[in-house]
Design a protein around this motif. Sequence first.
Motif, PDB file in Angstrom:
ATOM      1  N   CYS A 196      50.388  38.098  35.873  1.00 26.18           N
ATOM      2  CA  CYS A 196      50.154  39.085  36.937  1.00 26.18           C
ATOM      3  C   CYS A 196      48.668  39.378  37.112  1.00 26.18           C
ATOM      4  O   CYS A 196      48.291  40.269  37.889  1.00 26.18           O
ATOM      5  N   ALA A 197      47.815  38.639  36.407  1.00 20.50           N
ATOM      6  CA  ALA A 197      46.381  38.933  36.410  1.00 20.50           C
ATOM      7  C   ALA A 197      45.771  38.819  37.797  1.00 20.50           C
ATOM      8  O   ALA A 197      44.931  39.638  38.198  1.00 20.50           O
ATOM      9  N   LEU A 198      46.169  37.806  38.561  1.00 22.98           N
ATOM     10  CA  LEU A 198      45.562  37.594  39.873  1.00 22.98           C
ATOM     11  C   LEU A 198      45.829  38.768  40.804  1.00 22.98           C
ATOM     12  O   LEU A 198      44.909  39.276  41.457  1.00 22.98           O
ATOM     13  N   LEU A 199      47.068  39.209  40.867  1.00 24.14           N
ATOM     14  CA  LEU A 199      47.389  40.309  41.774  1.00 24.14           C
ATOM     15  C   LEU A 199      46.751  41.616  41.314  1.00 24.14           C
ATOM     16  O   LEU A 199      46.210  42.371  42.134  1.00 24.14           O
ATOM     17  N   TYR A 200      46.809  41.908  40.023  1.00 28.83           N
ATOM     18  CA  TYR A 200      46.213  43.155  39.557  1.00 28.83           C
ATOM     19  C   TYR A 200      44.691  43.143  39.743  1.00 28.83           C
ATOM     20  O   TYR A 200      44.090  44.181  40.063  1.00 28.83           O
ATOM     21  N   ALA A 201      44.063  41.988  39.583  1.00 29.72           N
ATOM     22  CA  ALA A 201      42.618  41.901  39.831  1.00 29.72           C
ATOM     23  C   ALA A 201      42.326  42.151  41.306  1.00 29.72           C
ATOM     24  O   ALA A 201      41.389  42.880  41.654  1.00 29.72           O
ATOM     25  N   ALA A 202      43.134  41.551  42.186  1.00 28.32           N
ATOM     26  CA  ALA A 202      42.924  41.725  43.619  1.00 28.32           C
ATOM     27  C   ALA A 202      43.206  43.151  44.068  1.00 28.32           C
ATOM     28  O   ALA A 202      42.588  43.642  45.022  1.00 28.32           O
ATOM     29  N   LEU A 203      44.118  43.820  43.384  1.00 29.78           N
ATOM     30  CA  LEU A 203      44.441  45.209  43.715  1.00 29.78           C
ATOM     31  C   LEU A 203      43.431  46.196  43.129  1.00 29.78           C
ATOM     32  O   LEU A 203      43.528  47.398  43.363  1.00 29.78           O
ATOM     33  N   GLY A 204      42.475  45.680  42.364  1.00 30.65           N
ATOM     34  CA  GLY A 204      41.464  46.547  41.764  1.00 30.65           C
ATOM     35  C   GLY A 204      41.966  47.311  40.559  1.00 30.65           C
ATOM     36  O   GLY A 204      41.395  48.347  40.189  1.00 30.65           O
ATOM     37  N   LYS A 205      43.024  46.809  39.909  1.00 28.11           N
ATOM     38  CA  LYS A 205      43.614  47.500  38.765  1.00 28.11           C
ATOM     39  C   LYS A 205      43.195  46.817  37.448  1.00 28.11           C
ATOM     40  O   LYS A 205      44.038  46.419  36.640  1.00 28.11           O
ATOM     41  N   ALA A 264      41.578  31.864  39.357  1.00 28.84           N
ATOM     42  CA  ALA A 264      41.387  32.662  40.567  1.00 28.84           C
ATOM     43  C   ALA A 264      41.200  34.137  40.222  1.00 28.84           C
ATOM     44  O   ALA A 264      40.391  34.837  40.847  1.00 28.84           O
ATOM     45  N   ALA A 265      41.942  34.621  39.222  1.00 31.08           N
ATOM     46  CA  ALA A 265      41.801  36.019  38.803  1.00 31.08           C
ATOM     47  C   ALA A 265      40.392  36.291  38.300  1.00 31.08           C
ATOM     48  O   ALA A 265      39.793  37.334  38.615  1.00 31.08           O
ATOM     49  N   PHE A 266      39.826  35.367  37.534  1.00 38.23           N
ATOM     50  CA  PHE A 266      38.469  35.572  37.019  1.00 38.23           C
ATOM     51  C   PHE A 266      37.426  35.457  38.131  1.00 38.23           C
ATOM     52  O   PHE A 266      36.397  36.130  38.087  1.00 38.23           O
ATOM     53  N   PHE A 267      37.688  34.617  39.128  1.00 38.41           N
ATOM     54  CA  PHE A 267      36.786  34.581  40.279  1.00 38.41           C
ATOM     55  C   PHE A 267      36.794  35.923  41.008  1.00 38.41           C
ATOM     56  O   PHE A 267      35.750  36.399  41.480  1.00 38.41           O
ATOM     57  N   VAL A 268      37.968  36.539  41.101  1.00 35.88           N
ATOM     58  CA  VAL A 268      38.055  37.863  41.728  1.00 35.88           C
ATOM     59  C   VAL A 268      37.231  38.865  40.935  1.00 35.88           C
ATOM     60  O   VAL A 268      36.456  39.653  41.503  1.00 35.88           O
ATOM     61  N   LEU A 269      37.385  38.866  39.617  1.00 38.22           N
ATOM     62  CA  LEU A 269      36.623  39.784  38.775  1.00 38.22           C
ATOM     63  C   LEU A 269      35.123  39.563  38.923  1.00 38.22           C
ATOM     64  O   LEU A 269      34.334  40.507  38.898  1.00 38.22           O
ATOM     65  N   ALA A 270      34.736  38.291  39.123  1.00 40.81           N
ATOM     66  CA  ALA A 270      33.315  37.957  39.267  1.00 40.81           C
ATOM     67  C   ALA A 270      32.777  38.314  40.645  1.00 40.81           C
ATOM     68  O   ALA A 270      31.567  38.215  40.878  1.00 40.81           O
ATOM     69  N   GLY A 271      33.657  38.714  41.546  1.00 35.20           N
ATOM     70  CA  GLY A 271      33.225  39.011  42.911  1.00 35.20           C
ATOM     71  C   GLY A 271      33.099  37.770  43.766  1.00 35.20           C
ATOM     72  O   GLY A 271      32.632  37.836  44.906  1.00 35.20           O
ATOM     73  N   HIS A 296      34.992  36.030  45.714  1.00 37.50           N
ATOM     74  CA  HIS A 296      36.271  36.069  46.405  1.00 37.50           C
ATOM     75  C   HIS A 296      36.571  34.784  47.163  1.00 37.50           C
ATOM     76  O   HIS A 296      37.719  34.329  47.219  1.00 37.50           O
ATOM     77  N   ARG A 297      35.541  34.201  47.759  1.00 39.36           N
ATOM     78  CA  ARG A 297      35.767  32.957  48.505  1.00 39.36           C
ATOM     79  C   ARG A 297      36.251  31.857  47.567  1.00 39.36           C
ATOM     80  O   ARG A 297      37.118  31.051  47.938  1.00 39.36           O
ATOM     81  N   ASP A 298      35.708  31.807  46.366  1.00 38.35           N
ATOM     82  CA  ASP A 298      36.142  30.809  45.396  1.00 38.35           C
ATOM     83  C   ASP A 298      37.584  31.064  44.956  1.00 38.35           C
ATOM     84  O   ASP A 298      38.370  30.122  44.790  1.00 38.35           O
ATOM     85  N   ALA A 299      37.936  32.339  44.765  1.00 36.06           N
ATOM     86  CA  ALA A 299      39.297  32.678  44.348  1.00 36.06           C
ATOM     87  C   ALA A 299      40.317  32.233  45.385  1.00 36.06           C
ATOM     88  O   ALA A 299      41.340  31.622  45.056  1.00 36.06           O
ATOM     89  N   VAL A 300      40.030  32.517  46.645  1.00 37.64           N
ATOM     90  CA  VAL A 300      40.944  32.140  47.719  1.00 37.64           C
ATOM     91  C   VAL A 300      40.991  30.622  47.867  1.00 37.64           C
ATOM     92  O   VAL A 300      42.057  30.043  48.126  1.00 37.64           O
ATOM     93  N   GLY A 301      39.852  29.982  47.691  1.00 36.97           N
ATOM     94  CA  GLY A 301      39.809  28.523  47.779  1.00 36.97           C
ATOM     95  C   GLY A 301      40.663  27.863  46.713  1.00 36.97           C
ATOM     96  O   GLY A 301      41.299  26.829  46.965  1.00 36.97           O
ATOM     97  N   VAL A 302      40.697  28.440  45.516  1.00 40.71           N
ATOM     98  CA  VAL A 302      41.543  27.904  44.452  1.00 40.71           C
ATOM     99  C   VAL A 302      43.015  27.957  44.867  1.00 40.71           C
ATOM    100  O   VAL A 302      43.769  27.003  44.660  1.00 40.71           O
ATOM    101  N   CYS A 303      43.412  29.069  45.471  1.00 43.39           N
ATOM    102  CA  CYS A 303      44.807  29.204  45.928  1.00 43.39           C
ATOM    103  C   CYS A 303      45.132  28.172  47.007  1.00 43.39           C
ATOM    104  O   CYS A 303      46.209  27.557  46.987  1.00 43.39           O
ATOM    105  N   ALA A 304      44.209  27.983  47.929  1.00 46.85           N
ATOM    106  CA  ALA A 304      44.469  27.084  49.052  1.00 46.85           C
ATOM    107  C   ALA A 304      44.423  25.625  48.641  1.00 46.85           C
ATOM    108  O   ALA A 304      45.248  24.821  49.102  1.00 46.85           O
ATOM    109  N   ARG A 305      43.489  25.278  47.735  1.00 44.83           N
ATOM    110  CA  ARG A 305      43.284  23.864  47.418  1.00 44.83           C
ATOM    111  C   ARG A 305      43.946  23.458  46.102  1.00 44.83           C
ATOM    112  O   ARG A 305      44.873  22.651  46.086  1.00 44.83           O
ATOM    113  N   GLU A 306      43.475  24.030  44.990  1.00 43.92           N
ATOM    114  CA  GLU A 306      44.029  23.626  43.694  1.00 43.92           C
ATOM    115  C   GLU A 306      45.514  23.969  43.573  1.00 43.92           C
ATOM    116  O   GLU A 306      46.287  23.176  43.018  1.00 43.92           O
TER     117      GLU A 306
END
Length: 277
Positions: A100-109, A159-166, A168-178
């Motif tokens: 659940c790390a990706l969603l909680y990171a994106a939700l700011g939790k 992707a969750a760690f990319f979100v934490l790092a700020g 965001h474009r890399d995080a979304v790219g991982v979802c779309a591509r990888e």
Amino acid sequence: GVGGHFLLLAAHTSTQAALLDCLLPLVPKPEADWKDDDGAVSFVSTAVTARAAEAEAMLSWRSLQAVGAGFWLTDPPLLRERAEELAKAQYAATRDPGACALLYAALGKKSLLQGLFRMGSNKRQSDFLGRDFRDPAHAAAAAKNAYVLLGQHKPQLAAAFFVLAGAHRDAVGVCAREMGDPQLALLLSRLLDGASGPAGASGAHPGQLLRQVVTADMLPDAKEASDVWATAVLQTAVDDQAAAFTALLQPMQGRQPMRGAGLCEGVAALRGLHRRL
């Protein structure tokens, strides 16, 4: 999955919560556990125990994916509510904070996620999440971890760690591509943007991140494949109703003509777009 004409209609409805509540019970439940080839629990696959079956009955990414929610779920409060519900179900199914790390990171939790890792006796990860990622040095460390996780074939956690790092474009790219999951990329973009489109559905406009991932990662593929419905759905996602309408007026290019209910839905989708021009 659902057709492009339905996705267009759903994107323009003002009752997304009611529509979602009607559709989700219709999605067939999985008959067996779902895991990646290496045995790891995937983002889509959270049913791994009897507890997972109960979570699956409540809400799963597989169910949201099956009804195309990533394409048309744009109402900001509803989006956050369902994302948090999904994150809770993912953790309940596995007791793995990584699920659940990706969603909680994106939700700011981040604090909640840190607590889950602490409960799981993962002190190293818990301590790392205690850092202030507004600090460039800590943000760089999170991005470094993300690249390491990509090398370990763990794109969801990366992707969750990319979100934490700020990043965001890399995080979304991982979802779309990888991960090959455009719906997850769109949902994550909307969560991170804090806004959604089209304006008619929620009163908000698509954010910059959403526009970037659609125009750079998705639209080129849809156009190259001459998939007019996918093109129209994606143009609608970035609130370009004129382009979506034009896409549907292109020559059939080998498509089978719609008949019956499909034809009626297609006409309704065109009318909906036309009203928004």
